[in-house]
Design a protein around this motif. Structure first.
Motif, PDB file in Angstrom:
ATOM      1  N   ALA A  83       0.832  -1.213   0.000  1.00  0.00           N
ATOM      2  CA  ALA A  83       0.000   0.000   0.000  1.00  0.00           C
ATOM      3  C   ALA A  83       0.863   1.258   0.000  1.00  0.00           C
ATOM      4  CB  ALA A  83      -0.931  -0.001   1.207  1.00  0.00           C
ATOM      5  N   ILE A  84       1.869   1.306   0.880  1.00  0.00           N
ATOM      6  CA  ILE A  84       2.713   2.501   0.958  1.00  0.00           C
ATOM      7  C   ILE A  84       3.537   2.648  -0.320  1.00  0.00           C
ATOM      8  CG2 ILE A  84       4.573   3.638   2.226  1.00  0.00           C
ATOM      9  CD1 ILE A  84       3.598   2.154   4.724  1.00  0.00           C
ATOM     10  N   TRP A  89       4.415   5.218  -5.579  1.00  0.00           N
ATOM     11  CA  TRP A  89       4.540   5.021  -7.027  1.00  0.00           C
ATOM     12  C   TRP A  89       3.478   5.801  -7.804  1.00  0.00           C
ATOM     13  CZ3 TRP A  89       7.748   3.820 -10.615  1.00  0.00           C
ATOM     14  CH2 TRP A  89       7.248   3.599 -11.897  1.00  0.00           C
ATOM     15  N   MET A  90       2.249   5.747  -7.308  1.00  0.00           N
ATOM     16  CA  MET A  90       1.160   6.476  -7.974  1.00  0.00           C
ATOM     17  C   MET A  90       1.476   7.971  -8.031  1.00  0.00           C
ATOM     18  SD  MET A  90      -1.605   4.838  -9.035  1.00  0.00           S
ATOM     19  CE  MET A  90      -3.089   5.783  -8.736  1.00  0.00           C
ATOM     20  N   PHE A  91       2.001   8.483  -6.931  1.00  0.00           N
ATOM     21  CA  PHE A  91       2.311   9.904  -6.887  1.00  0.00           C
ATOM     22  C   PHE A  91       3.426  10.235  -7.884  1.00  0.00           C
ATOM     23  CE2 PHE A  91       4.241  13.663  -4.629  1.00  0.00           C
ATOM     24  CZ  PHE A  91       3.202  14.521  -4.945  1.00  0.00           C
ATOM     25  N   ILE A  92       4.483   9.415  -7.850  1.00  0.00           N
ATOM     26  CA  ILE A  92       5.604   9.666  -8.763  1.00  0.00           C
ATOM     27  C   ILE A  92       5.139   9.568 -10.212  1.00  0.00           C
ATOM     28  CG2 ILE A  92       7.803   8.755  -9.606  1.00  0.00           C
ATOM     29  CD1 ILE A  92       8.362   7.848  -6.727  1.00  0.00           C
ATOM     30  N   SER A  93       4.398   8.517 -10.533  1.00  0.00           N
ATOM     31  CA  SER A  93       4.040   8.330 -11.941  1.00  0.00           C
ATOM     32  C   SER A  93       3.031   9.392 -12.392  1.00  0.00           C
ATOM     33  CB  SER A  93       3.537   6.918 -12.196  1.00  0.00           C
ATOM     34  OG  SER A  93       2.237   6.772 -11.723  1.00  0.00           O
ATOM     35  N   SER A  94       2.202   9.885 -11.475  1.00  0.00           N
ATOM     36  CA  SER A  94       1.293  10.959 -11.900  1.00  0.00           C
ATOM     37  C   SER A  94       2.083  12.249 -12.132  1.00  0.00           C
ATOM     38  CB  SER A  94       0.171  11.177 -10.884  1.00  0.00           C
ATOM     39  OG  SER A  94       0.594  12.006  -9.826  1.00  0.00           O
ATOM     40  N   LEU A  95       3.116  12.469 -11.323  1.00  0.00           N
ATOM     41  CA  LEU A  95       3.942  13.658 -11.554  1.00  0.00           C
ATOM     42  C   LEU A  95       4.622  13.566 -12.913  1.00  0.00           C
ATOM     43  CD1 LEU A  95       5.691  14.272  -8.115  1.00  0.00           C
ATOM     44  CD2 LEU A  95       3.745  15.456  -9.097  1.00  0.00           C
ATOM     45  N   ILE A  96       5.063  12.362 -13.253  1.00  0.00           N
ATOM     46  CA  ILE A  96       5.780  12.221 -14.520  1.00  0.00           C
ATOM     47  C   ILE A  96       4.832  12.313 -15.708  1.00  0.00           C
ATOM     48  CG2 ILE A  96       7.027  10.518 -15.919  1.00  0.00           C
ATOM     49  CD1 ILE A  96       8.665   9.927 -13.437  1.00  0.00           C
ATOM     50  N   SER A  97       3.697  11.624 -15.631  1.00  0.00           N
ATOM     51  CA  SER A  97       2.821  11.670 -16.810  1.00  0.00           C
ATOM     52  C   SER A  97       2.161  13.039 -16.960  1.00  0.00           C
ATOM     53  CB  SER A  97       1.788  10.542 -16.760  1.00  0.00           C
ATOM     54  OG  SER A  97       0.969  10.724 -15.643  1.00  0.00           O
ATOM     55  N   ASP A  98       1.812  13.680 -15.843  1.00  0.00           N
ATOM     56  CA  ASP A  98       1.266  15.041 -15.955  1.00  0.00           C
ATOM     57  C   ASP A  98       2.342  16.018 -16.402  1.00  0.00           C
ATOM     58  OD1 ASP A  98      -1.054  13.999 -15.096  1.00  0.00           O
ATOM     59  OD2 ASP A  98      -1.123  15.043 -13.167  1.00  0.00           O
ATOM     60  N   GLY A  99       3.576  15.750 -15.958  1.00  0.00           N
ATOM     61  CA  GLY A  99       4.688  16.615 -16.345  1.00  0.00           C
ATOM     62  C   GLY A  99       4.877  16.643 -17.849  1.00  0.00           C
ATOM     63  N   CYS A 100       4.680  15.491 -18.489  1.00  0.00           N
ATOM     64  CA  CYS A 100       4.838  15.434 -19.946  1.00  0.00           C
ATOM     65  C   CYS A 100       3.837  16.333 -20.652  1.00  0.00           C
ATOM     66  CB  CYS A 100       4.649  14.000 -20.436  1.00  0.00           C
ATOM     67  SG  CYS A 100       6.035  12.943 -20.046  1.00  0.00           S
ATOM     68  N   ASN A 101       2.630  16.433 -20.085  1.00  0.00           N
ATOM     69  CA  ASN A 101       1.568  17.162 -20.783  1.00  0.00           C
ATOM     70  C   ASN A 101       1.358  18.564 -20.261  1.00  0.00           C
ATOM     71  OD1 ASN A 101       1.022  14.804 -22.208  1.00  0.00           O
ATOM     72  ND2 ASN A 101      -0.256  14.061 -20.533  1.00  0.00           N
ATOM     73  N   VAL A 102       2.155  18.975 -19.285  1.00  0.00           N
ATOM     74  CA  VAL A 102       1.803  20.203 -18.575  1.00  0.00           C
ATOM     75  C   VAL A 102       1.700  21.410 -19.505  1.00  0.00           C
ATOM     76  CG1 VAL A 102       4.189  20.611 -17.838  1.00  0.00           C
ATOM     77  CG2 VAL A 102       2.339  21.689 -16.618  1.00  0.00           C
ATOM     78  N   LEU A 225      11.269   5.371  -3.673  1.00  0.00           N
ATOM     79  CA  LEU A 225      10.237   4.584  -3.019  1.00  0.00           C
ATOM     80  C   LEU A 225      10.697   4.111  -1.646  1.00  0.00           C
ATOM     81  CD1 LEU A 225       7.696   3.958  -4.761  1.00  0.00           C
ATOM     82  CD2 LEU A 225       8.330   1.575  -4.492  1.00  0.00           C
ATOM     83  N   ILE A 226      11.924   3.570  -1.600  1.00  0.00           N
ATOM     84  CA  ILE A 226      12.443   3.007  -0.350  1.00  0.00           C
ATOM     85  C   ILE A 226      12.580   4.104   0.699  1.00  0.00           C
ATOM     86  CG2 ILE A 226      14.492   1.991   0.723  1.00  0.00           C
ATOM     87  CD1 ILE A 226      14.835   0.423  -1.951  1.00  0.00           C
ATOM     88  N   SER A 227      13.089   5.269   0.268  1.00  0.00           N
ATOM     89  CA  SER A 227      13.314   6.290   1.297  1.00  0.00           C
ATOM     90  C   SER A 227      12.004   6.896   1.793  1.00  0.00           C
ATOM     91  CB  SER A 227      14.270   7.377   0.801  1.00  0.00           C
ATOM     92  OG  SER A 227      13.889   7.822  -0.450  1.00  0.00           O
ATOM     93  N   PHE A 228      10.914   6.696   1.028  1.00  0.00           N
ATOM     94  CA  PHE A 228       9.615   7.116   1.562  1.00  0.00           C
ATOM     95  C   PHE A 228       9.015   6.024   2.449  1.00  0.00           C
ATOM     96  CE2 PHE A 228       4.948   7.221   1.229  1.00  0.00           C
ATOM     97  CZ  PHE A 228       4.716   8.468   1.781  1.00  0.00           C
ATOM     98  N   ARG A 229       9.168   4.776   2.041  1.00  0.00           N
ATOM     99  CA  ARG A 229       8.449   3.690   2.698  1.00  0.00           C
ATOM    100  C   ARG A 229       9.073   3.267   4.022  1.00  0.00           C
ATOM    101  NH1 ARG A 229       7.732  -0.824  -1.293  1.00  0.00           N
ATOM    102  NH2 ARG A 229       9.965  -0.831  -1.060  1.00  0.00           N
ATOM    103  N   ASP A 230      10.386   3.135   4.027  1.00  0.00           N
ATOM    104  CA  ASP A 230      11.031   2.566   5.218  1.00  0.00           C
ATOM    105  C   ASP A 230      10.779   3.348   6.502  1.00  0.00           C
ATOM    106  OD1 ASP A 230      11.794   0.570   3.617  1.00  0.00           O
ATOM    107  OD2 ASP A 230      13.960   0.737   3.962  1.00  0.00           O
TER     108      ASP A 230
END
Lengths: 271, 317
Positions: A83-84, A89-102, A225-230
């Motif tokens: 879950a974490i 991952w969802m946050f990172i990938s939304s930043l990247i895909s939205d970043g492409c279209n911004v 991911l690891i530095s956020f999750r751990d």
């Protein structure tokens, strides 16, 4: 009223800096535009933005169901691990895909009047943060159910989340500019991100992978991911990964600023 | 306090991907439409404006004339700060309101009210300030309940009214219009004219691109003529218009030579002869037709007499 004096055709680094400051300064506008976007995305639905929460919960549930037979750790830990990790991952990938279209998606505004590019980045970032907040409901709920109490170290996760935002800000400029100029880039990024979902330790643990982890650890997303999750999950700070995140933050920020200075006045012709 | 200072502005549009214009033979004279090539002789960009310099102060109402593609819209967009010239400098002082295409700067999926709010925020006002101004703006665009509906559902004219109201409601010192004054129905045009006049009178600058010279005469006190990306004339409206009309009047047809006159006369004679011949043929044809009809009637009469005789013979027996 904002300062309404401007000079076109002066120093590009100053102009890029002014773009960022004036963009940040106009927070009323970007917050309004971000909420407008979200309102439109969930227009005429009954549960509105809760759809992100629902779909996130559903996805996590199915992944836990499918991947837990392959793992050696206990199911409470693994559920929260997924879950974490998937939240980040969802946050990172939304930043990247939205970043492409911004910028390509903001053409209508950019050609209508003089607005700083930073403003559109802020709109997109705000949107992602709001949606992330609704995904985090699931993470918090699961942690409560499984009695995982975060320690003080969990505040590191908050710091890392802020670094996500800083990096997302830089990536918006970098990807937004590259995708506006070279339209292949956004397709390339899409293809890469689809694969990265599996190369990043979301559904598997690095310890499981043995020698393979040596190669997989070249994936920068893994360290984010690891530095956020751990810190949140086990109360430890993975210093190595954190160092990777910090160095990425520095490099991406500088790159983003240089690219903004170069492309700021050209990008309108690329849309 | 508004001012516009342009110094040697040159702007060219890059050409990205797809079909690049190929120049066959010698390139045109330069100016707008002429292409810039890179070292490998590939077309890289098209010049839109070349070496434009002028200054405008409070109270100036500048008209822009010139053919399609002469750079009028590009110039307006530079002053709006949307395009930045890669060569030359522009200094613009004052809040700018640009009226370009209807669709720009409007959220089509969002209601009219929310669009007004967003325009206000973009102009730098706070939410509370825009809320205070809302009734007046709503009254001005006079769209009634439509303001609660998405702009996507508006007709073109309605969207223009909203756009105009938004662009002019928030104090602007510089108003830029691209072919706009003819928009809307007559009553709205009247209102729009009055508001524009008021805004310009309150110390501001108006720039108006139009092909309609009477509109320019009515609304402007200065005129610039753009010709293929260059400033061909700048100054008093009547003087520039006179110069423009003089320079663009189509050349008179050249005087005819004797030989041409002879040729034309021969041609007319030939046509007349042709007509006469056709008339003659028609007359002959009519005569023949008449004769044929006569013959048919005689035959029919003869047959009729024959059958009558036969009938009489039957009835007597």
């Amino acid at each position: 009223m904002p300062a309404n004096y401007y000079e076109l055709g002066n120093n590009q680094f100053n102009a890029a800096f002014a773009d960022i400051t004036s963009g940040l300064f106009r927070w009323r506008l970007w917050i309004a535009l971000a909420f407008e976007d979200i309102r439109l995305r969930f227009k005429r639905t009954y549960i509105g933005i809760l759809w992100t929460t629902v779909s996130f919960a559903f996805f996590v549930a199915v992944k836990v169901l499918i991947f837990s037979p392959f793992t050696t750790v206990d199911s409470a830990y693994f559920t929260n691990y997924v879950a974490i990790g998937f939240f980040a991952w969802m946050f990172i990938s939304s930043l990247i895909s939205d970043g492409c279209n911004v910028f390509t998606n903001s053409e209508r505004w950019m050609k209508g009047g003089r607005l700083p590019l930073t403003l559109f980045v802020n709109v997109s970032m705000t949107r992602s943060v709001i949606l992330a907040f609704f995904n985090f409901i699931v993470v918090a709920g699961l942690m409560a159910i499984y009695h995982i109490t975060p320690t003080v170290t969990a505040l590191w996760s908050l710091v890392v989340f802020l670094l996500f935002i800083v990096n997302g800000f830089s990536l918006h400029f970098i990807l937004g500019i590259l995708c506006a100029r070279f339209r292949d880039v956004s397709h390339l990024i899409q293809a890469i991100m689809r694969v990265m979902l599996f190369l990043t330790p979301i559904f598997w643990l690095p310890e499981q992978m043995g020698d393979l982890w040596k190669y997989l650890s070249f994936n920068p997303f893994a360290h984010f991911l690891i530095s956020f999750r751990d810190p949140l999950l086990s109360g430890t700070v993975p210093w190595n990964s954190f160092a990777v995140v910090l160095s990425f933050t520095v490099v991406l920020s500088l790159l983003a600023f240089a690219l903004l200075a170069f492309a700021r006045r050209r990008i309108i012709f690329w849309l | 306090m508004a001012s516009i200072v342009l110094e040697h502005i040159t702007l060219s549009y890059p050409i990205l991907g797809g079909d690049k214009p190929k120049v066959v033979g010698p390139s045109r004279l330069g100016g707008a439409g002429s292409v810039i090539k890179d070292g490998a002789n590939r077309t890289r960009s098209v010049v839109a404006l070349e070496d434009i310099s002028f200054e405008l102060k409070d109270g100036d109402r500048l008209g822009l004339i010139g053919r399609n593609g002469s750079g009028k819209s590009t110039l307006l967009r530079i002053i709006a700060g949307i395009y930045e010239p890669l060569e030359g400098r522009a200094r613009i002082e004052g809040a700018v309101a640009g009226l370009f295409s209807v669709g720009l700067g409007v959220h089509p999926e969002t209601t009219g009210f929310r669009n007004i709010m967003l325009s206000g925020l973009m102009a730098g006002y706070s939410r509370a300030q825009v809320t205070d101004m809302m009734p007046e703006i709503a009254a001005f665009c006079d769209l009634g309940e439509y303001l609660d509906m998405p702009v996507r559902t508006y007709s073109n004219g309605m969207a223009m009214r909203l756009k105009f109201a938004c662009a002019t409601a928030f104090d602007a010192d510089i108003i830029l219009m691209d072919e706009w004054l003819g928009a809307g129905d007559p009553s709205f045009q009247d209102k729009a004219q009055k508001r524009l006049r008021k805004m310009v009178d309150e110390a501001g600058i108006l720039m108006l691109a139009s092909h309609n010279h009477s509109v320019i005469r009515k609304s402007c006190n200065k005129l610039a003529w753009l010709d293929r990306g260059r400033l061909r004339a700048f100054g008093d409206v009547e003087e520039v218009l006179a110069y423009h009309d003089e320079a663009t009047r189509p050349p008179a047809p050249p005087a005819k030579t004797k030989r041409q006159i002879g040729k034309e006369r021969d041609r007319a004679a030939r046509i007349e002869a042709d007509r006469e011949r056709r008339r003659q043929e028609k007359r002959i044809e009519l005569k023949r037709e008449k004769r044929r009809r006569e013959k048919r009637r005689q035959i029919a009469d003869a047959k009729k007499v024959a059958t009558d005789v036969a009938h009489d013979a039957d009835s007597t027996t």
